[in-house]
Design an enzyme around this catalytic site. Sequence first.
Site, PDB file in Angstrom:
ATOM      1  N   SER A  63       0.817  -1.215   0.000  1.00 30.87           N
ATOM      2  CA  SER A  63       0.000   0.000   0.000  1.00 30.87           C
ATOM      3  C   SER A  63       0.851   1.266   0.000  1.00 30.87           C
ATOM      4  CB  SER A  63      -0.924   0.010   1.219  1.00 30.87           C
ATOM      5  OG  SER A  63      -1.774  -1.119   1.202  1.00 30.87           O
ATOM      6  N   TYR A 158      -3.566  -3.332  -9.815  1.00 33.91           N
ATOM      7  CA  TYR A 158      -2.434  -2.601  -9.247  1.00 33.91           C
ATOM      8  C   TYR A 158      -1.301  -2.457 -10.248  1.00 33.91           C
ATOM      9  CZ  TYR A 158      -3.833  -1.928  -4.394  1.00 33.91           C
ATOM     10  OH  TYR A 158      -4.451  -1.479  -3.263  1.00 33.91           O
ATOM     11  N   GLU A 247     -10.002 -11.807  14.970  1.00 32.27           N
ATOM     12  CA  GLU A 247     -10.756 -11.834  13.722  1.00 32.27           C
ATOM     13  C   GLU A 247     -10.810 -13.236  13.135  1.00 32.27           C
ATOM     14  OE1 GLU A 247     -10.081  -7.240  12.176  1.00 32.27           O
ATOM     15  OE2 GLU A 247      -8.683  -8.814  11.551  1.00 32.27           O
ATOM     16  N   ARG A 270      -5.096  -5.718  23.830  1.00 29.47           N
ATOM     17  CA  ARG A 270      -4.325  -4.736  24.578  1.00 29.47           C
ATOM     18  C   ARG A 270      -4.112  -3.488  23.723  1.00 29.47           C
ATOM     19  NH1 ARG A 270       1.584  -6.540  26.257  1.00 29.47           N
ATOM     20  NH2 ARG A 270       1.774  -6.370  23.992  1.00 29.47           N
ATOM     21  N   ASP A 369       4.384  -0.817   7.506  1.00 26.12           N
ATOM     22  CA  ASP A 369       4.573  -1.676   8.670  1.00 26.12           C
ATOM     23  C   ASP A 369       6.032  -1.852   9.066  1.00 26.12           C
ATOM     24  OD1 ASP A 369       1.883  -1.915   8.333  1.00 26.12           O
ATOM     25  OD2 ASP A 369       1.840  -4.088   8.091  1.00 26.12           O
ATOM     26  N   THR A 377      -3.274  -0.412   6.781  1.00 25.54           N
ATOM     27  CA  THR A 377      -3.152  -0.071   5.363  1.00 25.54           C
ATOM     28  C   THR A 377      -3.378   1.416   5.084  1.00 25.54           C
ATOM     29  OG1 THR A 377      -3.674  -2.286   4.577  1.00 25.54           O
ATOM     30  CG2 THR A 377      -4.176  -0.473   3.091  1.00 25.54           C
ATOM     31  N   HIS A 502     -33.379   8.030  12.557  1.00 27.07           N
ATOM     32  CA  HIS A 502     -34.169   7.111  13.372  1.00 27.07           C
ATOM     33  C   HIS A 502     -34.983   6.168  12.485  1.00 27.07           C
ATOM     34  CE1 HIS A 502     -36.286   5.828  16.982  1.00 27.07           C
ATOM     35  NE2 HIS A 502     -37.416   5.934  16.304  1.00 27.07           N
TER      36      HIS A 502
END
Length: 529
Positions: A63, A158, A247, A270, A369, A377, A502
């Site tokens: 990225s 890409y 996940e 954490r 990273d 990303t 609503h």
Amino acid sequence: MRMSFLLLTAAHATTSTLAFTATITRRTASSSLRSTAAAATRLYSAADSSDYDYDLLVIGGGSGGVRASRIASGYGAKVALLETKLSHGVDPYYSAIGGTCVNVGCVPKKLMVFASRYPGEIKEMAGYGWKGATEGTFDWKVFLENKNKEITRLNNVYQNFVLKNAGVEVIEAAGSLDGPNAVTVRHTESGETSTLTAKNILIAVGGWPFKPSIPGIEHAITSNEIFYLEEQPKRMVVVGGGFIALEFASIMDGLGTDVTLMYRGDLFLRGFDEDMRTHLKEEMMTNSGIDVKFNTDPKEIRKQDDGSLLVIDQDGNEIECDSILYATGRKGKIDGLNLESAGVHTEGSFIPVNEYSQTNVPNVYAVGDVTDRIALTPVALMEGHRLADTLFGGKDRPVDHEFVASTVFTTPEIGTVGYTEQEAVEKYGDIDVYKNRFRAMKHSFPQSETYSLFKLIVETKTQRIVGCHVATDGAGEMVQGVAIAIKMGATKEDFDNTIGIHPTSAEELVTMRTPSYYYRNGEKVDKLE
């Protein structure tokens, strides 16, 4: 400790005189660095780069690297990008053009999230009058086939649209430094090597999953291999307490795998807001089939005669499974980069940089990273974009890591932006906390014991909202919009003056009127006198 360096050009300083000056805070960039960055941009504009093959040579097509390449080329820079593979596949590469996110990260993971949530939807249908609906059978092979087609499509986008259409030269090769202005190129298909030179070099190689050294660890998989498993495991142990572990535990549980989650600590996630962590634990234990084991850490993995695995924890407890996935952190992917040839400083497996993504070597930069700032990303995209703006666009754009929104794609999702309660207390001292837990309307008919939690954190003095944390269906979509307002400095009054939609769960964000509690001088207060 992350270190910050003065942004200098080769005309003003050598590597040996470049000094470490301050810790990167992720929050602000100093005015002195802004002024030197502007000066560096002017110097670059006037500099003669004809002695080099490229103005910018990027190692890594994830990225951050792709964004920096495209923007730099748009400014007229001559740019080349090196990526080891241009199409996704299995070991040893896994990742390809597009980086971790496209190949073995955000994109295929989110597709898995979608697949995993259909059984939950079907389970609630009876409460709305639908009779006879069943979950059916999940076909792992069909899913993987369709996933692979989509990732192949994105690899092509890409390479041939995002980069080539922008004028970036894409080379299928690995790169390693050969001094501060040269890169040794190892072409993937032929194995041949060549050397390219560049005025500026950007390292954007990303990260790689970490596995601890325990007996039998070779039998474990990571977030790379799970996307290429030939069969869906019937039983899986997931090890870790970060968002990746949670996940995948949630995903595989939704797809019908019996999941055991092992985490060595008392509570997972954490760094996230404490209320969100506790809420997700309660939801996971109540509404999923995941067997959550805290204070548990595997010490050995044995492969049995029938091909199954035996996981033995620190207390000698044994669990049989068909697959064990480790999500216990990631390292910077710096092996083989030969950073020492240019004198690039590293801390562990990561490359420390300043607010302009500059390493201690003036013309070598790093984003994403591999810098160990915020491993997301969109953050890498921002870092790459701002670097190109600063180097080639005549702009002064340090990175900005304050109020970065993110989502944990568990079920329910957690969407968050800004400071946690504890961080806000430490930073401001006086805060007002608004929160509410309720059952969303969608789950009322089926009488599902599924609850949402909404939380706003307000700095008392300015009444600016400095934190928003949401655990509910679609929290990610919801918080993305909220993040714009918070980044712009919205106050509690601004939220109060906004008319809600609503009936939605999201309207809770603009209807919470009374603080649940306060902090004054860093101390929690239930009521004000």
